[in-house]
Design a protein around this motif. Structure first.
Motif, PDB file in Angstrom:
ATOM      1  N   GLN A  16      -4.875  12.236  -3.574  1.00  9.87           N
ATOM      2  CA  GLN A  16      -4.839  12.637  -2.161  1.00  9.87           C
ATOM      3  C   GLN A  16      -5.414  11.576  -1.235  1.00  9.87           C
ATOM      4  O   GLN A  16      -4.998  11.439  -0.118  1.00  9.87           O
ATOM      5  N   SER A  17      -6.396  10.814  -1.798  1.00  4.93           N
ATOM      6  CA  SER A  17      -7.091   9.897  -0.914  1.00  4.93           C
ATOM      7  C   SER A  17      -6.386   8.549  -0.773  1.00  4.93           C
ATOM      8  O   SER A  17      -6.839   7.709  -0.029  1.00  4.93           O
ATOM      9  N   ALA A  18      -5.262   8.309  -1.491  1.00  2.00           N
ATOM     10  CA  ALA A  18      -4.585   7.012  -1.338  1.00  2.00           C
ATOM     11  C   ALA A  18      -4.179   6.846   0.116  1.00  2.00           C
ATOM     12  O   ALA A  18      -3.788   7.804   0.781  1.00  2.00           O
ATOM     13  N   ARG A  19      -4.299   5.627   0.601  1.00  2.00           N
ATOM     14  CA  ARG A  19      -4.075   5.407   2.029  1.00  2.00           C
ATOM     15  C   ARG A  19      -2.649   4.934   2.278  1.00  2.00           C
ATOM     16  O   ARG A  19      -2.105   4.133   1.525  1.00  2.00           O
ATOM     17  N   LEU A  20      -2.077   5.413   3.364  1.00  2.00           N
ATOM     18  CA  LEU A  20      -0.745   4.966   3.773  1.00  2.00           C
ATOM     19  C   LEU A  20      -0.746   3.444   3.932  1.00  2.00           C
ATOM     20  O   LEU A  20      -1.623   2.876   4.588  1.00  2.00           O
ATOM     21  N   ALA A  21       0.239   2.782   3.336  1.00  2.00           N
ATOM     22  CA  ALA A  21       0.399   1.322   3.441  1.00  2.00           C
ATOM     23  C   ALA A  21       1.758   0.991   2.845  1.00  2.00           C
ATOM     24  O   ALA A  21       2.383   1.873   2.230  1.00  2.00           O
ATOM     25  N   THR A  22       2.224  -0.234   2.986  1.00  2.00           N
ATOM     26  CA  THR A  22       3.550  -0.543   2.422  1.00  2.00           C
ATOM     27  C   THR A  22       3.560  -0.316   0.912  1.00  2.00           C
ATOM     28  O   THR A  22       4.542   0.167   0.360  1.00  2.00           O
ATOM     29  N   ALA A  23       2.441  -0.639   0.252  1.00  2.00           N
ATOM     30  CA  ALA A  23       2.402  -0.502  -1.207  1.00  2.00           C
ATOM     31  C   ALA A  23       2.419   0.952  -1.667  1.00  2.00           C
ATOM     32  O   ALA A  23       2.892   1.245  -2.763  1.00  2.00           O
ATOM     33  N   THR A  24       1.913   1.863  -0.839  1.00  2.00           N
ATOM     34  CA  THR A  24       1.847   3.270  -1.276  1.00  2.00           C
ATOM     35  C   THR A  24       3.031   4.091  -0.761  1.00  2.00           C
ATOM     36  O   THR A  24       3.200   5.239  -1.151  1.00  2.00           O
ATOM     37  N   LEU A  25       3.815   3.484   0.125  1.00  2.00           N
ATOM     38  CA  LEU A  25       4.901   4.232   0.776  1.00  2.00           C
ATOM     39  C   LEU A  25       5.848   4.870  -0.239  1.00  2.00           C
ATOM     40  O   LEU A  25       6.280   6.013  -0.078  1.00  2.00           O
ATOM     41  N   ALA A  26       6.123   4.124  -1.307  1.00  2.00           N
ATOM     42  CA  ALA A  26       7.058   4.631  -2.319  1.00  2.00           C
ATOM     43  C   ALA A  26       6.535   5.902  -2.973  1.00  2.00           C
ATOM     44  O   ALA A  26       7.309   6.704  -3.495  1.00  2.00           O
ATOM     45  N   ALA A  27       5.220   6.067  -2.933  1.00  2.00           N
ATOM     46  CA  ALA A  27       4.632   7.237  -3.590  1.00  2.00           C
ATOM     47  C   ALA A  27       4.472   8.420  -2.642  1.00  2.00           C
ATOM     48  O   ALA A  27       3.995   9.473  -3.038  1.00  2.00           O
TER      49      ALA A  27
END
Ligand code: CS2
Length: 524
Positions: A16-27
């Protein structure tokens, strides 16, 4: 202790705590109510520098610009966002590769889109040089501004206030910039930084450029043109020749179209962030919230290329004034009326104020009686329909826009949204009682902050409070209070100051405000 076996999958769910960013967008979890950027952010290059990268820009111009890039495939209109004095927005955006969510809250279920049009962010305190360099690049064509009314640093005569230390500081820096000095310190004001960038652009080739103000000011393009010119003209004789060359280039190659901007975008709350977290599965520290409605009317007077905003709903026109007057005078004026009266009656949001039948009727009446008779109907608009839609938007219960937020900076807002209509009505031989009520509500609101817990958020706060005197003065000395407040030349135009009828009306309406407050208290 027993070891727990965690099954390995190729694409683990982000915590839940992963931050929005280009690397996390896919998730990100993409449901029916979530839209991801229509263009891969890596494909976008910067063509616009925006001053004042707060919630409004992110919910408005950035969205139109992203949609225009998606509609045309022209990916050269990414935005470098410049913050105000605080670095906070850099800290929100930079770790997220400048991605952020816009949470649309209307009558239906909320919808979320992730915007990728902002490609970089700069804090002038550290990054002035980066901003200036970007403004000078031939691939940058436009600077947009949302720096709020007070950011324009105007004096009582409407021109640049040269007595302000920040202006003097930035004029001195501009002089050194014009002289070609390197390694200069940071500019303080957005206009000071913009003008330094324009000076650099001129020196480095002088491709045409467009400055597009997007604040709620009457004739914002004309005003910005005048202020930018005054900044340069203030440069001393030491650089007279270079200064005059720069002035000539500004006149020939830089345009300042006027715009009307509209979208209600209140401050983001923790509840909004949680709502977004539930939809997206990622944490977003740069989230902004807005109503579904958005409108942008732009004077089509660009010095160079521009995004095809008209393909995504913006109106490009040769005359913005009728749209801008209608919006400032209908929407912003009644917004302020509801903010002051609402706050005084104990309503914390505009939507709550709209549930008070007395306030709702007053808002409608002031539009009908005092405002509509001052307006020219813009092409393609029906002002009665617009009035109804504005009042409906104010009532949106899912968008808690605080009365305190709208009430701030009254000294800067009143002239643009209320006093022009007052002046027109007086000229028509009429006394605008409803607008006098708005002024009386503002005065009473200011008085209520004297010695109280509410801080008056206004660049002229001290002066306003000192002019009123004490919190009771609106009751004990209404005549004196009205005389002294309406004498403030940096707020009230001369025609309004000199109108005995308007003085009388405001004094009378101070009593009405007290009556409205008493009625609200009795109902609470
Ligand atoms: C509001 C505006 O805060 C205010 O003074 O009246 O920000 C208003 O929400 C926008 O102009 C709507 O377009």
């Amino acid at each position: 202790m027993t070891a727990t076996l965690i099954p390995l999958t190729s694409q683990p769910d982000p915590p839940q705590s992963a931050r929005l960013a280009t690397a996390t967008l896919a998730a990100a979890s993409v449901g029916a109510d979530v839209d991801l950027p229509p263009i891969g952010p890596a494909l976008i290059s910067i063509g616009i520098v925006h001053f004042g990268i707060g919630a409004f820009h992110r919910a408005h111009q950035a969205v139109f610009t992203e949609d225009a890039m998606a509609a045309t495939g022209q990916t050269s209109w990414g935005i470098l966002g410049v913050t105000g004095r605080s670095e906070a927005v850099v800290e929100q955006l930079q770790p997220q590769n400048c991605l952020y969510g816009v949470l649309e809250k209307g009558a239906d279920a909320p919808a979320l889109r992730i915007v990728g049009a902002v490609r970089d962010v700069a804090w002038p305190g550290r990054d002035s040089e980066k901003v200036i360099e970007m403004l000078a690049r031939p691939s940058t064509h436009i600077a947009t501004l949302t720096i709020t009314e007070k950011g324009y640093l105007r004096g009582a005569d409407g021109d640049l206030n040269l007595s302000l230390p920040v202006v003097q500081h930035d004029v001195a820096l501009l002089e050194r910039e014009i002289a070609g000095e390197a390694g200069l310190p940071a500019s303080i004001s957005p206009l000071g930084l913009l003008v330094r960038g324009l000076a650099r652009r001129f020196r480095q080739g002088g491709e045409p450029f467009t400055v597009l103000p997007c604040d709620n000011l009457v004739d914002n393009g004309t005003i910005t043109h005048r202020l930018v010119t005054s900044f340069v003209a203030a440069v001393g004789r030491g650089q007279a020749a270079a200064r005059d060359d720069l002035l000539a280039w500004l006149a020939a190659s830089v345009t300042f179209p006027s715009t009307m901007v509209d979208r209600i975008a209140p401050a983001t709350t923790e509840a909004d962030r949680q709502l977004e977290g539930g939809l997206l599965g990622l944490r977003d520290d740069a989230l902004v919230v807005a109503e579904p409605f958005k409108q942008w009317v732009i004077e089509d007077r660009f010095a160079g290329p521009r995004p095809r905003w008209e393909q995504v709903g913006a109106i490009l026109t040769s005359d913005v004034a009728p749209y801008e007057r209608a919006k400032l005078r209908i929407l912003n004026a009644t917004h302020s009326l509801l903010a002051y009266l609402g706050a005084l009656c104990g309503h914390s949001t505009i939507a709550q104020a709209m549930t008070n039948p007395m306030l709702r009727d007053l808002a409608r009446r002031v539009i009908d009686e005092d405002i509509l008779p001052t307006l020219v109907t813009p092409v393609g608009m029906d002002l009665a329909v617009y009035r109804d839609s504005v009042l409906k938007r104010f009532g949106n219960p899912n968008l808690p826009h605080t009365t305190r937020q709208v009430a701030m900076d009254g000294s800067q807002k009143l002239p643009n949204r209320i006093l022009g209509s007052v002046q027109d009505r007086l000229q028509q031989g009429e006394t605008p009682e409803g607008l006098a009520l708005a002024v009386a509500a503002w005065i009473t609101y200011v008085a209520s902050t004297i010695g109280g817990d509410t801080i008056l958020d206004d660049p002229l706060a001290e002066l306003l409070q000192a002019t009123i005197g004490d919190a009771d003065a609106v009751r004990t000395d209404p005549n004196g209070v009205v005389q002294r407040m309406l004498a403030l030349g940096q707020i009230f135009p001369q025609a309004v100051q000199q109108s005995v009828a308007f003085h009388d009306a405001v004094r009378q309406q101070l009593f009405t405000v007290q009556t409205i407050m008493r009625a609200a208290r009795a109902q609470a």
